[in-house]
Design a protein around this motif. Structure first.
Motif, short mmCIF file in Angstrom:
data_model
loop_
_atom_site.label_atom_id
_atom_site.label_comp_id
_atom_site.label_asym_id
_atom_site.label_seq_id
_atom_site.Cartn_x
_atom_site.Cartn_y
_atom_site.Cartn_z
N PRO A 100 42.10 37.00 80.85
CA PRO A 100 43.27 37.75 80.37
C PRO A 100 44.45 37.57 81.31
N THR A 101 45.66 37.63 80.76
CA THR A 101 46.86 37.42 81.57
C THR A 101 47.98 38.35 81.11
N THR A 102 48.87 38.66 82.04
CA THR A 102 50.07 39.43 81.70
C THR A 102 51.24 38.49 81.38
N GLU A 103 51.04 37.19 81.54
CA GLU A 103 52.09 36.20 81.26
C GLU A 103 52.06 35.85 79.78
N LYS A 104 52.72 36.66 78.99
CA LYS A 104 52.71 36.49 77.54
C LYS A 104 53.84 35.56 77.09
N PHE A 105 53.73 35.10 75.86
CA PHE A 105 54.82 34.31 75.27
C PHE A 105 56.08 35.18 75.24
N PRO A 106 57.27 34.56 75.43
CA PRO A 106 58.51 35.35 75.44
C PRO A 106 58.73 36.14 74.16
N ARG A 107 58.37 35.56 73.03
CA ARG A 107 58.52 36.23 71.76
C ARG A 107 57.23 36.95 71.41
N PHE A 108 57.33 38.15 70.83
CA PHE A 108 56.12 38.87 70.45
C PHE A 108 55.29 37.99 69.51
N THR A 109 54.05 37.71 69.92
CA THR A 109 53.23 36.71 69.23
C THR A 109 51.94 37.31 68.73
N VAL A 110 51.70 37.11 67.44
CA VAL A 110 50.45 37.47 66.81
C VAL A 110 49.70 36.18 66.52
N VAL A 111 48.45 36.09 66.96
CA VAL A 111 47.71 34.83 66.85
C VAL A 111 46.62 34.92 65.81
N TRP A 112 46.40 33.81 65.13
CA TRP A 112 45.25 33.61 64.24
C TRP A 112 44.63 32.29 64.63
N ILE A 113 43.32 32.26 64.84
CA ILE A 113 42.62 31.04 65.21
C ILE A 113 41.54 30.74 64.19
N GLY A 114 41.40 29.48 63.82
CA GLY A 114 40.41 29.11 62.82
C GLY A 114 40.42 27.61 62.58
N THR A 115 40.05 27.22 61.38
CA THR A 115 40.04 25.82 61.00
C THR A 115 41.01 25.61 59.84
N PRO A 116 41.39 24.37 59.57
CA PRO A 116 42.23 24.12 58.40
C PRO A 116 41.60 24.58 57.09
N VAL A 117 40.27 24.69 57.06
CA VAL A 117 39.59 25.16 55.85
C VAL A 117 39.76 26.67 55.70
N THR A 118 39.53 27.43 56.77
CA THR A 118 39.61 28.89 56.68
C THR A 118 41.05 29.40 56.71
N TYR A 119 42.02 28.52 56.91
CA TYR A 119 43.43 28.90 56.81
C TYR A 119 43.73 29.52 55.45
N ALA A 120 42.92 29.20 54.46
CA ALA A 120 43.11 29.77 53.13
C ALA A 120 43.06 31.30 53.16
N PHE A 121 42.29 31.88 54.09
CA PHE A 121 42.24 33.34 54.20
C PHE A 121 43.61 33.91 54.57
N LEU A 122 44.38 33.18 55.40
CA LEU A 122 45.74 33.62 55.73
C LEU A 122 46.65 33.51 54.52
N GLU A 123 46.54 32.39 53.81
CA GLU A 123 47.38 32.18 52.64
C GLU A 123 47.16 33.27 51.60
N GLN A 124 45.94 33.75 51.49
CA GLN A 124 45.64 34.80 50.51
C GLN A 124 46.34 36.12 50.86
N GLN A 125 46.76 36.25 52.12
CA GLN A 125 47.43 37.47 52.58
C GLN A 125 48.92 37.25 52.74
N ALA A 126 49.48 36.31 52.01
CA ALA A 126 50.89 35.95 52.17
C ALA A 126 51.82 37.15 51.98
N GLU A 127 51.58 37.95 50.95
CA GLU A 127 52.47 39.08 50.68
C GLU A 127 52.40 40.11 51.80
N THR A 128 51.20 40.35 52.31
CA THR A 128 51.05 41.28 53.43
C THR A 128 51.76 40.76 54.67
N LEU A 129 51.61 39.48 54.96
CA LEU A 129 52.27 38.89 56.13
C LEU A 129 53.79 38.94 55.99
#
Length: 347
Positions: free
Chosen positions: A167-196
């Motif tokens: 863990p680190t206190t050296e964060k990205f300058p801009r407030f950053t929300v991360v999602w990690i996965g594969t190009p296949v499971t990226y579909a789960f993010l796309e399904q939440q487009a309206e929420t995002l």
């Protein structure tokens, strides 16, 4: 005396499930006296084709099955198998080639859904579980599914090596929300487009997608996004430098209910709070108000993100608590558990 153990994975090291549930344990298995040999079903070429958008190659799958059929008679007496030895073939064929070998099955996804509508294969995983020497389940959903089939079943979550996450206190300058996965499971993010999009209208943030830069072509309009290629060398740092992580899943999807919340395990290790859908294992990995939030509606997602954005003290406190709980799903905790189970079960 060394005991030969063939580990029949679905993928090579490039596949996350195989890397984290099998290859990661290689040193511990060696130390426990197992002489391991790894036999991935799919090689790197198959995954590269899949993740680049080429889909599932029938040609490469056919070649992989031919190779596994040739290997099967040569396998030793002890086997650790990811899901099944021979994908797409019936239990009767697989059991014939397994013979009298003692085998342990290892499940981290609800793969039963893959064969559910195919009568010839629908009962295959049940039959394999009934005749296995033991079964490993990655989450409670799978544990409940398997226990009636085999009494020698144990839960071992997909874990991280805690030493690789700092863990680190050296964060990205801009407030950053991360999602990690594969190009296949990226579909789960796309399904939440309206929420995002609702989140982006309410809070100024950047969504960092750690999967593959080629996904830029599928960026969600109205959501500030940055895409980077996934790699073992950079994933831990990218997560730790982010402010929060997310794991949205569709509640009505049976496959999603069997997911193992590995993203949340990674966020814990990186010391960042998370927001996740209250689906399957996600509900056991998030302690609401302590390590993050469970959110169902767009309004709940927006509220959770606003809290993490506006209240730095709460965000830091949740991140610290998440890191404290990371040991619960670590290699350091579960390497002895896995080796003991295999010693007891396979001899």
């Amino acid at each position: 005396m060394k005991r030969k153990l063939a580990i029949c994975t679905r993928y090579s090291r490039q596949g996350a499930s195989s890397r984290l549930r099998y290859y990661l344990y290689a040193p511990a298995l060696k130390a426990a006296g197992f002489e391991t040999e790894f036999h991935p079903f799919f090689g790197g070429r198959y995954l590269r084709n899949l993740y680049s958008g080429g889909g599932k190659s029938r040609l490469l799958a056919g070649a992989a099955l031919t190779k596994r059929l040739a290997l099967a008679p040569l396998l030793p007496e002890r086997l650790l198998i990811e899901y099944e030895l021979l994908p797409e073939l019936s239990y009767s064929v697989e059991s014939l080639l397994l013979g009298r070998r003692r085998y342990v099955l290892n499940f981290d996804d609800n793969v039963w859904e893959k064969y559910a509508a195919r009568p010839r294969l629908a009962g295959k995983y049940d039959a394999l579980c009934r005749h296995a020497a033991g079964v490993i389940a990655a989450n409670d959903f799978l544990l409940e599914r398997i226990r009636p089939l085999n009494v020698n079943t144990i839960k071992i979550p997909t874990v991280v090596d805690q030493q690789e996450y700092v863990p680190t206190t050296e964060k990205f300058p801009r407030f950053t929300v991360v999602w990690i996965g594969t190009p296949v499971t990226y579909a789960f993010l796309e399904q939440q487009a309206e929420t995002l999009r609702a989140m982006a209208r309410a809070v100024e943030f950047e969504l960092l997608v750690v999967a593959g830069r080629q996904l830029e072509a599928r960026a969600i309009p109205g959501v500030p996004m940055r895409f980077v290629d996934w790699s073992t060398e950079t994933e831990a740092e990218l997560l730790a430098r982010s402010h929060a992580g997310i794991m949205p899943l569709p509640e009505e999807d049976p496959f999603a209910r069997g997911k193992s919340a590995f993203k949340l395990i990674q966020y814990r290790a990186a010391g960042i709070p998370a927001i996740a859908s209250p689906v399957g294992e996600n509900r056991t990995m998030i302690v609401p108000g302590e390590t993050g939030f469970l959110a169902r509606t767009p309004e709940e997602w927006v509220s959770a993100l606003r809290t993490l954005h506006d209240d730095e003290g709460a965000r830091l406190r949740m991140g610290r608590r998440a890191r404290e709980l990371a040991a619960e799903c670590s290699l350091q905790k579960y390497a002895p558990v896995l080796t003991a189970f295999l010693e007891k079960t396979l001899g």
